[in-house]
Write a protein that holds these residues in place. Sequence first.
Motif, short mmCIF file in Angstrom:
data_model
loop_
_atom_site.label_atom_id
_atom_site.label_comp_id
_atom_site.label_asym_id
_atom_site.label_seq_id
_atom_site.Cartn_x
_atom_site.Cartn_y
_atom_site.Cartn_z
N UNK A 147 0.81 -1.21 0.00
CA UNK A 147 0.00 0.00 0.00
C UNK A 147 0.85 1.27 0.00
N UNK A 148 2.17 1.13 0.15
CA UNK A 148 3.03 2.29 0.14
C UNK A 148 3.23 2.77 -1.30
N UNK A 149 3.08 4.07 -1.57
CA UNK A 149 3.07 4.57 -2.95
C UNK A 149 4.43 4.62 -3.63
N UNK A 150 5.52 4.65 -2.87
CA UNK A 150 6.86 4.82 -3.45
C UNK A 150 7.77 3.70 -2.97
N UNK A 151 8.56 3.16 -3.88
CA UNK A 151 9.48 2.08 -3.56
C UNK A 151 10.75 2.26 -4.38
N UNK A 152 11.88 2.48 -3.72
CA UNK A 152 13.14 2.63 -4.44
C UNK A 152 14.28 2.05 -3.62
#
Length: 217
Positions: A147-152
Amino acid sequence: MFAATFGHNGGPLRVTRSKPTEPMKLTIERTALLTSLSHVQSVVERRNTIPILANILMDARDGSLGLTATDLDIAINEKVAANVASEGATTVPAHLLYDIIRKLPEGSQVELDYAADKGKIFVRSGQSKFELACLPQDDFPIMETSQLPVNFVLPANVLKRLIDKTRFAISTEESRYYLNGIFFHVSDDSEPVLKAAATDGHRLARFTLSRPEGAEG
């Protein structure tokens, strides 16, 4: 494999769905287990008013042992190779297990045998044998990272340098919890960058690096 998830009050969180209670049995090298335990148990507080948060979730399957710990703000999970004889999962007292493994002889093999019917895990190594009470895996809270919008991804040395350059300005006042961390944000200056900033209301620290792939949000 090591990963950390950072949440916040009201952030994405779920409790694991009920699964049939399974026994678990595996053998693992002491140093490998100790290294992983030292990482994940670091977020577990010595005094905890919620019993399940004093435990580490252990999940053995597909030739590896997964370890997860959380304080509801931060979750750390790590996988380590293991000889899994019987797949299963349970939760074990974090600091107690760490202290036991730490005192075992270097280079020894550790057998973990979870007896689901007794709600206990047996730790064996050489002539040493320990018996620890477990709590159900179904009670363990898991952060819902999907559900977290950003992944890097950042190289570990870059993340360490980023934290070292900004952490001195983080507020330690619990009443100002919104300043108790580092603020990440992207910016299109002369080139796309990722900025990290921290402040306690008196000091401001900022660190800038090239924007990593996936950090466009």
